[in-house]
Design a protein around this motif. Sequence first.
Motif, PDB file in Angstrom:
ATOM      1  N   UNK A 165       0.835  -1.208   0.000  1.00  0.00           N
ATOM      2  CA  UNK A 165       0.000   0.000   0.000  1.00  0.00           C
ATOM      3  C   UNK A 165       0.869   1.258   0.000  1.00  0.00           C
ATOM      4  N   UNK A 166       1.920   1.280   0.808  1.00  0.00           N
ATOM      5  CA  UNK A 166       2.784   2.456   0.892  1.00  0.00           C
ATOM      6  C   UNK A 166       3.534   2.693  -0.416  1.00  0.00           C
ATOM      7  N   UNK A 167       4.092   1.633  -0.992  1.00  0.00           N
ATOM      8  CA  UNK A 167       4.852   1.800  -2.233  1.00  0.00           C
ATOM      9  C   UNK A 167       3.929   2.190  -3.382  1.00  0.00           C
ATOM     10  N   UNK A 168       2.710   1.648  -3.407  1.00  0.00           N
ATOM     11  CA  UNK A 168       1.768   2.019  -4.460  1.00  0.00           C
ATOM     12  C   UNK A 168       1.391   3.485  -4.339  1.00  0.00           C
ATOM     13  N   UNK A 169       1.157   3.941  -3.106  1.00  0.00           N
ATOM     14  CA  UNK A 169       0.814   5.347  -2.899  1.00  0.00           C
ATOM     15  C   UNK A 169       1.986   6.261  -3.256  1.00  0.00           C
ATOM     16  N   UNK A 170       3.201   5.792  -2.998  1.00  0.00           N
ATOM     17  CA  UNK A 170       4.374   6.581  -3.368  1.00  0.00           C
ATOM     18  C   UNK A 170       4.490   6.708  -4.891  1.00  0.00           C
ATOM     19  N   UNK A 171       4.257   5.615  -5.608  1.00  0.00           N
ATOM     20  CA  UNK A 171       4.259   5.683  -7.075  1.00  0.00           C
ATOM     21  C   UNK A 171       3.191   6.656  -7.557  1.00  0.00           C
ATOM     22  N   UNK A 172       2.027   6.633  -6.925  1.00  0.00           N
ATOM     23  CA  UNK A 172       0.959   7.549  -7.308  1.00  0.00           C
ATOM     24  C   UNK A 172       1.395   9.004  -7.141  1.00  0.00           C
ATOM     25  N   UNK A 173       2.241   9.270  -6.155  1.00  0.00           N
ATOM     26  CA  UNK A 173       2.657  10.640  -5.851  1.00  0.00           C
ATOM     27  C   UNK A 173       3.844  11.103  -6.693  1.00  0.00           C
ATOM     28  N   UNK A 174       4.692  10.183  -7.144  1.00  0.00           N
ATOM     29  CA  UNK A 174       5.918  10.580  -7.842  1.00  0.00           C
ATOM     30  C   UNK A 174       5.596  11.055  -9.252  1.00  0.00           C
ATOM     31  N   UNK A 175       6.094  12.217  -9.652  1.00  0.00           N
ATOM     32  CA  UNK A 175       5.638  12.838 -10.901  1.00  0.00           C
ATOM     33  C   UNK A 175       6.165  12.194 -12.168  1.00  0.00           C
ATOM     34  N   UNK A 176       7.313  11.528 -12.120  1.00  0.00           N
ATOM     35  CA  UNK A 176       7.897  10.980 -13.350  1.00  0.00           C
ATOM     36  C   UNK A 176       7.443   9.555 -13.644  1.00  0.00           C
ATOM     37  N   UNK A 177       6.752   8.906 -12.712  1.00  0.00           N
ATOM     38  CA  UNK A 177       6.311   7.527 -12.916  1.00  0.00           C
ATOM     39  C   UNK A 177       4.884   7.533 -13.451  1.00  0.00           C
ATOM     40  N   UNK A 178       4.679   6.861 -14.576  1.00  0.00           N
ATOM     41  CA  UNK A 178       3.390   6.904 -15.273  1.00  0.00           C
ATOM     42  C   UNK A 178       2.477   5.747 -14.906  1.00  0.00           C
ATOM     43  N   UNK A 179       3.045   4.565 -14.702  1.00  0.00           N
ATOM     44  CA  UNK A 179       2.252   3.371 -14.426  1.00  0.00           C
ATOM     45  C   UNK A 179       2.906   2.584 -13.298  1.00  0.00           C
ATOM     46  N   UNK A 180       2.162   1.591 -12.788  1.00  0.00           N
ATOM     47  CA  UNK A 180       2.616   0.878 -11.584  1.00  0.00           C
ATOM     48  C   UNK A 180       2.600  -0.617 -11.814  1.00  0.00           C
ATOM     49  N   UNK A 181       3.757  -1.255 -11.557  1.00  0.00           N
ATOM     50  CA  UNK A 181       3.841  -2.710 -11.507  1.00  0.00           C
ATOM     51  C   UNK A 181       3.984  -3.075 -10.031  1.00  0.00           C
ATOM     52  N   UNK A 182       2.996  -3.751  -9.433  1.00  0.00           N
ATOM     53  CA  UNK A 182       2.961  -3.910  -7.979  1.00  0.00           C
ATOM     54  C   UNK A 182       4.222  -4.537  -7.395  1.00  0.00           C
ATOM     55  N   UNK A 183       4.680  -3.962  -6.303  1.00  0.00           N
ATOM     56  CA  UNK A 183       5.841  -4.435  -5.572  1.00  0.00           C
ATOM     57  C   UNK A 183       5.860  -3.724  -4.218  1.00  0.00           C
ATOM     58  N   UNK A 184       6.234  -4.424  -3.143  1.00  0.00           N
ATOM     59  CA  UNK A 184       6.659  -5.816  -3.062  1.00  0.00           C
ATOM     60  C   UNK A 184       5.473  -6.769  -2.976  1.00  0.00           C
ATOM     61  N   UNK A 185       5.780  -8.068  -3.086  1.00  0.00           N
ATOM     62  CA  UNK A 185       4.761  -9.076  -2.860  1.00  0.00           C
ATOM     63  C   UNK A 185       4.417  -9.125  -1.367  1.00  0.00           C
ATOM     64  N   UNK A 186       3.251  -9.685  -1.067  1.00  0.00           N
ATOM     65  CA  UNK A 186       2.702  -9.599   0.292  1.00  0.00           C
ATOM     66  C   UNK A 186       2.871 -10.928   1.018  1.00  0.00           C
ATOM     67  N   UNK A 187       3.958 -11.050   1.777  1.00  0.00           N
ATOM     68  CA  UNK A 187       4.260 -12.313   2.454  1.00  0.00           C
ATOM     69  C   UNK A 187       3.285 -12.625   3.578  1.00  0.00           C
ATOM     70  N   UNK A 188       2.536 -11.623   4.056  1.00  0.00           N
ATOM     71  CA  UNK A 188       1.604 -11.844   5.154  1.00  0.00           C
ATOM     72  C   UNK A 188       0.203 -12.213   4.669  1.00  0.00           C
ATOM     73  N   UNK A 189       0.042 -12.476   3.385  1.00  0.00           N
ATOM     74  CA  UNK A 189      -1.243 -12.882   2.815  1.00  0.00           C
ATOM     75  C   UNK A 189      -1.074 -14.275   2.233  1.00  0.00           C
ATOM     76  N   UNK A 190      -2.031 -15.166   2.459  1.00  0.00           N
ATOM     77  CA  UNK A 190      -1.908 -16.538   1.970  1.00  0.00           C
ATOM     78  C   UNK A 190      -1.819 -16.551   0.454  1.00  0.00           C
ATOM     79  N   UNK A 191      -1.071 -17.530  -0.070  1.00  0.00           N
ATOM     80  CA  UNK A 191      -0.801 -17.590  -1.504  1.00  0.00           C
ATOM     81  C   UNK A 191      -2.081 -17.692  -2.318  1.00  0.00           C
TER      82      UNK A 191
END
Length: 476
Positions: free
Chosen positions: A119-145
């Motif tokens: 959630x934090x990294x996605x929100x940071x990508x949303x805020x950064x002006x030079x990044x146009x699109x988002x490839x999700x990262x990191x993966x969520x180790x606390x969520x079942x596969x």
Amino acid sequence: MAQARLQYLTAAEQESVHEKTLEVLGRVGVAYNTPRALDLLEEAGAEVDRERLTARLGWELIEACLATVPREILLAGREPRHDRVLGRDRLVATSDGMATYVLDDLTGVRREGTQADLARFTRLVDALPELDTHWPSPQTSDVSAGVMPLVMQATCLRNTGKHIQDEIRSPELVEPILAMYEAASGATLEERPVFSVTNCTIAPLQHDREMTEASLELARRRVPIFILPMPQAGTTGPMTLLGTCIVHLAELLSAVVLFQLAQPGCALISSVGSAVAEMRTGGYVAACPEIGLINLICLEMSRFYGLLTQATGISADSKAVDFQAGSEGGMTGLCAALAGADSLIAAGGFDGVQTTSLAKMVLDDDQVGALRRYLRESRIDETTALMDDILEVGIGGHFLGRRSTRAHARTEVWRPAVFQRGMFEEVAGPGGSLLEQAVARAEALLAEHEPLPLGEASEREVDDIVAGWAERHAGA
């Protein structure tokens, strides 16, 4: 207009690579590993082997399929102001995806990523002006596969209005994930492609059965597909860069043929994931000089075939956000940018793209800005030569007071958000290092920036889709 450019292969060399790629496809062929693919290929006239689930492809079929691939592709944002069009907008930049670990830049502690990190990294990508699109990262180790793919999509949707690019690895995930995106955008993905996928072939010369069957459904739904071959020189690819690129191109063309047969006119992008192996361990090397050269060959050959492109960009093999990370990412990214990549996997990845961090994301955002300055078209005429100024100021004068200096000062020189300039004393002492300032910028953006909310109805629908999937998975 002048623009910086980089060319590697001559026209004759491109023809030679093309001929060798066709020889591989015609004499060896490709394993598609699913009867659904062979049905389409056999109907189109390809030579198929049902027992081995392979097919051999000739140029006539390949050329016909290349002709139906779009030359412009919309990557829509949930917010229309974030819409980007490959083939029209120059150097569309995405965050690097699928990292496993998060590094605390200031303490050096590395740990597995969590849903809160995503959630934090996605929100940071949303805020950064030079990044146009988002490839999700990191993966969520606390969520079942079992539920991780849907939870990750829901987390990203709630934290960015930008376009999202990710993987769908099995056909059963297609409908629930696409339903989430259509609920969030209020339109079909054919109307508003707010989501695209990466399809990874399996080197050498294979397709993954489940991902291929998922991608056949996605092609029919008009979801843009980034085709990402990943042979590694020395292991799953030949030990020369050229040999590895020939395997890469054979896998690329085999995917183009399949998906265009499934849905003529579907949006396909040639993505460069080929690399070299670290021969002591067999590990993936993400950012050596050879990656830049692989990018050059594959980008030029993709243009030869009339395909839009996505290049490996500002990744690093460095284990921290340091000089090595900046040097590796800068060289690879500049090669790809000057070679004319339409899109760049650009921000956040290091440690062989196993790890991400806040500082790396912020500094890479500056790096993308610098790359775009290299690509800016410049007029070579009287308006930029400033001959009147040069002649009038003459010997020993200065240009600070000239009207042209005021006119061009804010546009001629690129200005970073974090990269350090100015006086040494301005950044000396605690908190003044580049790493510390990058982390501080990330934390400030996270504290201030609010992504576009989904809306109550979309929130409920996304929750219901995730809950339904979790219940079904638990029952299974």
